[in-house]
Design an enzyme around this catalytic site. Structure first.
Site, PDB file in Angstrom:
ATOM      1  N   HIS A  29       3.352  -7.834 -10.246  1.00 53.70           N
ATOM      2  CA  HIS A  29       4.169  -8.432  -9.183  1.00 53.70           C
ATOM      3  C   HIS A  29       5.016  -9.577  -9.727  1.00 53.70           C
ATOM      4  O   HIS A  29       4.621 -10.740  -9.591  1.00 53.70           O
ATOM      5  CB  HIS A  29       3.266  -8.986  -8.074  1.00 53.70           C
ATOM      6  CG  HIS A  29       2.632  -7.940  -7.227  1.00 53.70           C
ATOM      7  ND1 HIS A  29       3.168  -7.513  -6.035  1.00 53.70           N
ATOM      8  CD2 HIS A  29       1.512  -7.200  -7.423  1.00 53.70           C
ATOM      9  CE1 HIS A  29       2.401  -6.579  -5.506  1.00 53.70           C
ATOM     10  NE2 HIS A  29       1.386  -6.372  -6.334  1.00 53.70           N
ATOM     11  N   GLU A  73       7.531 -10.858  -8.453  1.00 57.33           N
ATOM     12  CA  GLU A  73       7.992 -11.694  -7.334  1.00 57.33           C
ATOM     13  C   GLU A  73       6.970 -12.775  -6.990  1.00 57.33           C
ATOM     14  O   GLU A  73       7.293 -13.727  -6.297  1.00 57.33           O
ATOM     15  CB  GLU A  73       8.312 -10.814  -6.109  1.00 57.33           C
ATOM     16  CG  GLU A  73       7.125 -10.283  -5.321  1.00 57.33           C
ATOM     17  CD  GLU A  73       6.380  -9.123  -6.002  1.00 57.33           C
ATOM     18  OE1 GLU A  73       6.711  -8.772  -7.146  1.00 57.33           O
ATOM     19  OE2 GLU A  73       5.447  -8.592  -5.371  1.00 57.33           O
ATOM     20  N   ARG A 108      -3.370   5.262  -9.276  1.00 53.43           N
ATOM     21  CA  ARG A 108      -3.525   4.153  -8.311  1.00 53.43           C
ATOM     22  C   ARG A 108      -4.835   3.395  -8.518  1.00 53.43           C
ATOM     23  O   ARG A 108      -5.851   3.992  -8.847  1.00 53.43           O
ATOM     24  CB  ARG A 108      -3.566   4.689  -6.879  1.00 53.43           C
ATOM     25  CG  ARG A 108      -2.259   5.147  -6.341  1.00 53.43           C
ATOM     26  CD  ARG A 108      -2.450   5.542  -4.881  1.00 53.43           C
ATOM     27  NE  ARG A 108      -2.796   4.383  -4.065  1.00 53.43           N
ATOM     28  CZ  ARG A 108      -3.462   4.449  -2.916  1.00 53.43           C
ATOM     29  NH1 ARG A 108      -3.875   5.604  -2.461  1.00 53.43           N
ATOM     30  NH2 ARG A 108      -3.725   3.353  -2.241  1.00 53.43           N
ATOM     31  N   GLU A 110       0.858  -1.191   0.000  1.00 48.70           N
ATOM     32  CA  GLU A 110       0.000   0.000   0.000  1.00 48.70           C
ATOM     33  C   GLU A 110       0.888   1.233   0.000  1.00 48.70           C
ATOM     34  O   GLU A 110       1.549   1.532   0.999  1.00 48.70           O
ATOM     35  CB  GLU A 110      -0.897   0.006   1.238  1.00 48.70           C
ATOM     36  CG  GLU A 110      -2.218  -0.668   1.045  1.00 48.70           C
ATOM     37  CD  GLU A 110      -2.943  -0.246  -0.230  1.00 48.70           C
ATOM     38  OE1 GLU A 110      -2.915   0.952  -0.592  1.00 48.70           O
ATOM     39  OE2 GLU A 110      -3.532  -1.129  -0.875  1.00 48.70           O
ATOM     40  N   SER A 111       0.854   1.978  -1.094  1.00 49.22           N
ATOM     41  CA  SER A 111       1.745   3.132  -1.188  1.00 49.22           C
ATOM     42  C   SER A 111       1.428   4.179  -0.111  1.00 49.22           C
ATOM     43  O   SER A 111       2.330   4.845   0.399  1.00 49.22           O
ATOM     44  CB  SER A 111       1.672   3.740  -2.580  1.00 49.22           C
ATOM     45  OG  SER A 111       0.344   4.018  -2.944  1.00 49.22           O
ATOM     46  N   ARG A 147      -4.763  -5.217  -7.410  1.00 48.99           N
ATOM     47  CA  ARG A 147      -5.154  -3.816  -7.186  1.00 48.99           C
ATOM     48  C   ARG A 147      -4.118  -2.878  -7.808  1.00 48.99           C
ATOM     49  O   ARG A 147      -3.592  -1.952  -7.183  1.00 48.99           O
ATOM     50  CB  ARG A 147      -5.331  -3.536  -5.700  1.00 48.99           C
ATOM     51  CG  ARG A 147      -6.676  -2.888  -5.453  1.00 48.99           C
ATOM     52  CD  ARG A 147      -7.315  -3.220  -4.144  1.00 48.99           C
ATOM     53  NE  ARG A 147      -6.525  -2.798  -3.015  1.00 48.99           N
ATOM     54  CZ  ARG A 147      -6.443  -1.553  -2.564  1.00 48.99           C
ATOM     55  NH1 ARG A 147      -7.104  -0.576  -3.157  1.00 48.99           N
ATOM     56  NH2 ARG A 147      -5.733  -1.264  -1.525  1.00 48.99           N
ATOM     57  N   CYS A 154       4.486  -2.536  -8.382  1.00 49.60           N
ATOM     58  CA  CYS A 154       3.157  -2.121  -7.949  1.00 49.60           C
ATOM     59  C   CYS A 154       3.220  -0.869  -7.068  1.00 49.60           C
ATOM     60  O   CYS A 154       3.485   0.201  -7.590  1.00 49.60           O
ATOM     61  CB  CYS A 154       2.432  -3.296  -7.304  1.00 49.60           C
ATOM     62  SG  CYS A 154       0.653  -3.150  -7.480  1.00 49.60           S
TER      63      CYS A 154
HETATM   64  N1  GLN Z   1      -3.216  -0.433  -4.550  1.00 46.41           N
HETATM   65  C1  GLN Z   1      -1.905  -0.324  -4.002  1.00 46.41           C
HETATM   66  C2  GLN Z   1      -1.475   1.127  -3.828  1.00 46.41           C
HETATM   67  O1  GLN Z   1      -2.149   1.990  -4.258  1.00 46.41           O
HETATM   68  C3  GLN Z   1      -0.897  -1.027  -4.862  1.00 46.41           C
HETATM   69  C4  GLN Z   1      -1.221  -2.479  -4.923  1.00 46.41           C
HETATM   70  C5  GLN Z   1      -0.048  -3.367  -4.829  1.00 46.41           C
HETATM   71  O2  GLN Z   1       1.088  -2.960  -4.577  1.00 46.41           O
HETATM   72  N2  GLN Z   1      -0.316  -4.633  -4.997  1.00 46.41           N
HETATM   73  O3  GLN Z   1      -0.469   1.383  -3.246  1.00 46.41           O
END
Ligand code: GLN
Length: 204
Positions: A180, A182, A116, A58-59, A145, A93
């Protein structure tokens, strides 16, 4: 040869899967690495890494934690990255969001704009084959997401495409991926990081 020091930003999110992917990439490429976990500003100086990984998660949480006084890691990471565009960085991400939209008043580290959660909610997460332009082959893309690049500037080279949409952008040796790598069994992008770093260290 020197053991490569790879700094892994541990603010939040999918960190341990990156350790596994980096170890696979190291074994596959025969290049020795040491993974150093970065939590606070002083960790960066102590680690003196050759390359950095910014994981997904989550940023918003990463910005809060990483700019908070207990950590203060994010500003020094951004400074380290901005200092030299040849420094290898892999942002996945949420990591790609931080690279493209640092929100610290400074220039983005990857020449792209990003939106985002633009693929929808968690339920809209998906897995599909994409074209890893940077690796010149197909790649299993895991999108959770995920953000979307809305624009890539002249210094933003396309590194991955999903159909006709850009899902990976590279500026210098900084690579931002909206998926992702990873979480797939393919360590190709982690190999890219390790091999790019190894070539730089050999040159120095
Ligand atoms: N939705 C996340 C964000 O806004 C990013 C999602 C993720 O890193 N898998 O930071």
């Amino acid at each position: 040869m020197n053991v490569l020091r790879i700094g892994l930003v541990m603010l939040q999110g999918a960190r341990h899967v990156h350790v596994a992917a980096l170890e696979r990439a190291s074994a596959e490429s025969g290049i020795d690495i040491e993974i150093i976990e970065l939590r606070k500003a002083s960790d960066l100086e102590a680690a003196d890494p050759h390359a950095i990984v910014l994981p997904g998660g989550e940023s918003t949480t990463m910005r809060l934690t990483g700019n908070g006084p207990a950590s203060a890691l994010l500003p020094v990471i951004f400074e380290w990255i901005r200092d030299d565009p040849s420094r290898p960085v892999l942002g996945t991400c949420a990591g790609a969001i931080l690279l493209s939209d640092p929100q610290d008043g400074g220039v983005p580290m990857v020449d792209a704009a990003i939106d985002r959660n633009a693929f929808g909610t968690q339920a809209d997460s998906f897995q599909t084959t994409l074209e890893a332009t940077a690796l010149q082959r197909e790649f299993p893309g895991v999108f959770i997401r995920a953000p979307r690049f809305t624009h890539a500037g002249p210094n933003g080279e396309v590194a991955a495409m999903l159909g006709d949409e850009v899902v990976g952008v590279r500026t210098g040796n900084r690579l931002a991926l909206t998926f992702h790598p990873e979480l797939s069994s393919d360590a190709g992008f982690h190999r890219w990081l390790i091999e790019t770093t190894s070539a730089l260290v050999a040159e120095a």
